[in-house]
Design a protein around this motif. Structure first.
Motif, PDB file in Angstrom:
ATOM      1  N   GLN B  19      35.198 -20.625 -12.566  1.00 48.08           N
ATOM      2  CA  GLN B  19      35.912 -19.529 -12.138  1.00 48.08           C
ATOM      3  C   GLN B  19      37.371 -19.361 -12.085  1.00 48.08           C
ATOM      4  O   GLN B  19      38.188 -20.427 -11.932  1.00 48.08           O
ATOM      5  N   ILE B  21      39.689 -17.333 -10.505  1.00 46.94           N
ATOM      6  CA  ILE B  21      39.754 -16.473  -9.242  1.00 46.94           C
ATOM      7  C   ILE B  21      40.841 -17.130  -8.393  1.00 46.94           C
ATOM      8  O   ILE B  21      41.062 -16.560  -7.158  1.00 46.94           O
ATOM      9  N   PRO B  24      43.678 -23.378  -5.170  1.00 48.89           N
ATOM     10  CA  PRO B  24      44.303 -24.303  -5.360  1.00 48.89           C
ATOM     11  C   PRO B  24      44.362 -24.781  -6.857  1.00 48.89           C
ATOM     12  O   PRO B  24      45.291 -25.488  -7.362  1.00 48.89           O
ATOM     13  N   ARG B  53      33.432 -16.318 -13.743  1.00 50.44           N
ATOM     14  CA  ARG B  53      34.079 -14.964 -13.173  1.00 50.44           C
ATOM     15  C   ARG B  53      35.473 -14.999 -13.027  1.00 50.44           C
ATOM     16  O   ARG B  53      36.277 -16.069 -13.078  1.00 50.44           O
ATOM     17  N   MET B  54      36.123 -13.835 -13.263  1.00 50.26           N
ATOM     18  CA  MET B  54      37.616 -13.644 -13.564  1.00 50.26           C
ATOM     19  C   MET B  54      38.075 -12.702 -12.525  1.00 50.26           C
ATOM     20  O   MET B  54      37.291 -11.669 -12.532  1.00 50.26           O
ATOM     21  N   ASN B  55      39.220 -12.943 -11.789  1.00 51.33           N
ATOM     22  CA  ASN B  55      39.685 -11.661 -10.947  1.00 51.33           C
ATOM     23  C   ASN B  55      41.184 -11.366 -11.449  1.00 51.33           C
ATOM     24  O   ASN B  55      41.548 -12.039 -12.223  1.00 51.33           O
ATOM     25  N   SER B  56      41.670 -10.638 -10.703  1.00 51.04           N
ATOM     26  CA  SER B  56      43.164 -10.299 -11.124  1.00 51.04           C
ATOM     27  C   SER B  56      44.258 -11.452 -11.117  1.00 51.04           C
ATOM     28  O   SER B  56      44.910 -11.759 -12.015  1.00 51.04           O
ATOM     29  N   THR B  57      43.897 -12.501 -10.242  1.00 52.77           N
ATOM     30  CA  THR B  57      44.738 -14.015 -10.136  1.00 52.77           C
ATOM     31  C   THR B  57      44.297 -14.526 -11.700  1.00 52.77           C
ATOM     32  O   THR B  57      45.342 -15.014 -12.104  1.00 52.77           O
ATOM     33  N   LEU B  59      43.450 -13.092 -14.406  1.00 51.02           N
ATOM     34  CA  LEU B  59      44.156 -12.298 -15.605  1.00 51.02           C
ATOM     35  C   LEU B  59      45.744 -12.750 -15.190  1.00 51.02           C
ATOM     36  O   LEU B  59      46.562 -12.826 -16.473  1.00 51.02           O
ATOM     37  N   GLY B  60      46.255 -12.845 -14.119  1.00 50.40           N
ATOM     38  CA  GLY B  60      47.488 -13.115 -14.018  1.00 50.40           C
ATOM     39  C   GLY B  60      47.807 -14.456 -14.683  1.00 50.40           C
ATOM     40  O   GLY B  60      49.101 -14.687 -15.301  1.00 50.40           O
ATOM     41  N   GLY B  64      50.624 -15.077 -17.371  1.00 47.10           N
ATOM     42  CA  GLY B  64      51.808 -16.266 -17.438  1.00 47.10           C
ATOM     43  C   GLY B  64      51.466 -17.452 -18.494  1.00 47.10           C
ATOM     44  O   GLY B  64      52.386 -17.773 -18.959  1.00 47.10           O
TER      45      GLY B  64
END
Ligand SMILES: Nc1ncnc2c1ncn2[C@@H]1O[C@H](COP(=O)(O)OP(=O)(O)OP(=O)(O)O)[C@@H](O)[C@H]1O
Ligand SMILES: [Mg+2]
Lengths: 148, 111
Positions: B19, B21, B24, B53-57, B59-60, B64
């Motif tokens: 994931q 998401i 740490p 699973r992927m979320n905005s973090t 994508l960030g 990056g």
């Protein structure tokens, strides 16, 4: 059929608990025997909202809690994430899809939740902010009547 | 999230599992990329085939990574992007900034 609370998880404001939130959402969808198609959408939205609650709402203050609740009625599954912060104005958040924001590494959480869930609203209270997200599911009806 | 790095014809293939998401363990991606850049590597393929699973973090982290690699004069290409993740790239308009290929093989051959 009225909205019924079906689960709750309370965590301290630390990102170490994110995978716990993901597992909780997954357990919830499975326990209620909701369609598998909604699992990812609900789990992603849960960690997304908890991320915001921890970082922006509670500003990483480990003494402050984040509360995640699930509710169910005949038409939808409702996910509510509440923090102890002072809230914000969702309408003044910049649009991450604008050219000048595309290379920014953050600012997409709300957009993603609005895309994955069917209805998103906010409630600002004196002692915290809640984000309320509904996922419509035709099967919710059978779950409720079948499962009691 | 787990990360495995291997080298194919001078190109670093990073295989992400699990994931994306945040949390740490997300730091392993930028750390690995930085270490490879320090070794002189410039061409990267990010294999997302095993990301469930992927979320905005997440994508960030992708952005990056792209920025870090571009600033070092390198290139990053995505491979094996699942439908769910592709739809996130679409609604966020990030499709316009990432080059993406169906398979790792195609991505490697596109350099
Ligand atoms: N619970 C909250 N309390 C206070 N402010 C919030 C809250 N949730 C969101 N915000 C505000 O809304 C902005 C947009 O949130 P959003 O989740 O879209 O992006 P982000 O959290 O900044 O970055 P990303 O989610 O992409 O990592 C945040 O930067 C913050 O200012
Ligand atoms: Mg966010």
């Amino acid at each position: 059929m009225p909205l019924k609370k079906v689960g709750e998880l309370v965590i301290p404001s630390s990102l170490d608990h994110l995978s716990e939130v993901d597992h909780f959402a997954e357990r919830m969808v499975k326990k209620l025997a909701l369609p598998k198609e909604i699992l990812d959408d609900v789990a992603i939205s849960a960690t997304e909202a908890v991320n915001n609650a921890i970082l922006h709402g509670n500003k990483g203050n480990a003494g402050k809690k984040v509360t995640i609740r699930f509710y169910l009625c005949a038409q939808y599954l409702r996910l509510v994430v509440r923090d102890e912060g002072s809230g914000f104005a969702p309408e003044s958040v910049p649009d991450p899809r604008q050219q000048q924001n595309l290379l920014k590494t953050s600012g997409r959480g709300l957009l993603i939740m609005r895309y994955l869930m069917d209805r998103v609203s906010f409630q600002r209270r004196r002692n915290g902010m809640s984000i309320i997200m509904d996922k419509f599911c035709p099967e919710c009806h059978t779950v409720q009547s079948g499962g009691g | 999230m787990k990360l495995k790095a291997r080298e194919v014809e001078g190109i670093i293939v990073l295989e992400v599992k699990g994931q994306m998401i945040g949390g740490p363990e997300a730091a392993v991606l930028p750390e690995t990329i930085k270490a490879e850049i320090d070794k002189g590597k410039k061409r990267f393929v990010l294999d997302l085939g095993e990301v469930d699973r992927m979320n905005s973090t997440g994508l960030g982290n992708l952005i990056g990574s792209l920025t870090t690699i571009k600033n070092a004069g390198g290139e990053l290409k995505l491979a094996n992007v699942a439908e769910k993740i592709q739809s996130l790239l679409l609604i966020t308009k990030l499709v316009t900034i990432f080059e993406s290929h169906d398979t790792v093989d195609k991505a490697v051959r596109s350099f």
